[in-house]
Enzyme design. Structure first.
Site, PDB file in Angstrom:
ATOM      1  CD  GLU A   1      -3.754  -7.687   2.899  1.00 51.76           C
ATOM      2  OE1 GLU A   1      -4.338  -7.934   3.956  1.00 51.76           O
ATOM      3  OE2 GLU A   1      -3.342  -6.543   2.581  1.00 51.76           O
TER       4      GLU A   1
ATOM      5  N   GLY B   1      -0.566  -5.258   0.808  1.00 57.68           N
ATOM      6  CA  GLY B   1      -1.762  -5.207  -0.006  1.00 57.68           C
ATOM      7  C   GLY B   1      -1.575  -5.866  -1.365  1.00 57.68           C
TER       8      GLY B   1
ATOM      9  CB  ALA C   1      -0.915  -0.005   1.216  1.00 65.44           C
TER      10      ALA C   1
ATOM     11  CD  GLU D   1       0.384  -6.067   5.666  1.00 64.45           C
ATOM     12  OE1 GLU D   1      -0.309  -5.994   4.643  1.00 64.45           O
ATOM     13  OE2 GLU D   1       1.135  -7.045   5.902  1.00 64.45           O
TER      14      GLU D   1
END
Length: 258
Positions: free
Chosen positions: A115, A112, A66, A135
Site C-alpha cells: 500500500e 501496508g 504492518a 490481510e
C-alpha cells in the site's frame, strides 16, 4: 533530519527515504508512520529537494507489512482510527504529494508495504521483490488504500484475486500487471531510480506538480478531472517555467528550470 525508524539522504535535489527497521523487515508501526509524515512534510518545504525515492533498508524487504504485534488487540474503533490516521498522515499524503515520489521496491512489499509503494506516483522493483496483500489471511482487509489503489493499477479482477487469495506475486508478474514500471537487479535498483529521477529533473517540477494533481483528480469522487486539467493547463501559462520552456524550445536551447 534524524529519525529512529527512517534514514533520509539528500543529494543533488533527490531525497532518498529509507524505511530503516531491517530486523523487523521494515514493518510499519505507528512510530514509523508518524516519522514518514514528518519526513515528507519536511521534504515538501525543502526548496533543495525536487524528487523523493522511497525504499527499504537492506536486501530482504521494502516493507514486509504492518507491525501486527501493535494492533492484534485493537477494538473496532481503534482499528478504524488506525486506518484513518495512517491514510491521512502517509498514504494519501504521499499520493497527493506535489513532488514526484518513486517507490524502489526491494524484496517483500506486503500489506501496508505494498500500500505504501502504491501511494507513490510510480514503482520500480528488484527481481527479488514479492508483492501482495495478505490481510484476509489475518481476518482483516487492506486498510491503507489497498482495496482502492490496487484495482486502479492492475484492474478489478486481478486485484480481487490478489486480495482474496492473500498470495504474493513476483516482480515480473507485477510488471506484467502494470503494478511496477521496471524490474532490475537489486544492485541496480537505486541507480535506476536515480536515473529516472534525473530524467524528471530535466523538466519543470512546477508543471509536474500540476500534472500530478490533474491525474489524481480523475480518481476522486465528485471531481471533474478534465476541469482540473483545463484549469492547471491555463495556470501554467502564467509561470516562469512556461516562459523558460517555450523560449528555450523556440531558440533550440535546453531549458533551465530552477
Amino acid at each position: 533530519m534524524t529519525f529512529e525508524n527512517l534514514r533520509v539522504d539528500i543529494n543533488d535535489r533527490i531525497a532518498t527515504v529509507f524505511i530503516d527497521r531491517p530486523k523487523k523487515l521494515n514493518a510499519l508501526n505507528r512510530a514509523t508512520i508518524e516519522e514518514l509524515h514528518k519526513a515528507f512534510a519536511s521534504l515538501r518545504d525543502d526548496a533543495d529537494v525536487s524528487i523523493i525515492i522511497l525504499t527499504g533498508s537492506g536486501e530482504k524487504a521494502f516493507v514486509a507489512g504492518a507491525d501486527i504485534s501493535e494492533f492484534s488487540e485493537y477494538s473496532v474503533e481503534q482499528g478504524k482510527d488506525l486506518a484513518a490516521k495512517g491514510q491521512e498522515q502517509v498514504f494519501d499524503y504521499i499520493a497527493n504529494f506535489p513532488k514526484p515520489v518513486i517507490a524502489a521496491v526491494n524484496g517483500f512489499a506486503l500489506g501496508g508495504g505494498l500500500e505504501l509503494a502504491m501511494s507513490a506516483h510510480f514503482r520500480i522493483a528488484s527481481d527479488n521483490a514479492r508483492l501482495g496483500l495478505p490481510e484476509t489471511s489475518l481476518g482483516v482487509i487492506p486498510g491503507y488504500g489497498g482495496t482502492q489503489r490496487l484495482p486502479q493499477l492492475v484492474g478489478k479482477g486481478r486485484a480481487m484475486e490478489m486480495i482474496m487469495t492473500a498470495g504474493m506475486i513476483d516482480a515480473q508478474t507485477a510488471k506484467d500487471y502494470g503494478l511496477v514500471n521496471h524490474v532490475t537487479t537489486l544492485e541496480e535498483l537505486l541507480p535506476l531510480a536515480e536515473k529516472l529521477a534525473n530524467k524528471i529533473l530535466n523538466n519543470s517540477i512546477q508543471a509536474i506538480s500540476a500534472a500530478i494533481e490533474a491525474v489524481n483528480a480523475n480518481y476522486k469522487d465528485g471531481v471533474d478531472g478534465f476541469e482540473t486539467e483545463i484549469n492547471n493547463f491555463g495556470k501554467a501559462f502564467g509561470t516562469e517555467d512556461f516562459k523558460e520552456g517555450t523560449q528555450a524550445f523556440l531558440n533550440k536551447k535546453k531549458p533551465n528550470f530552477n
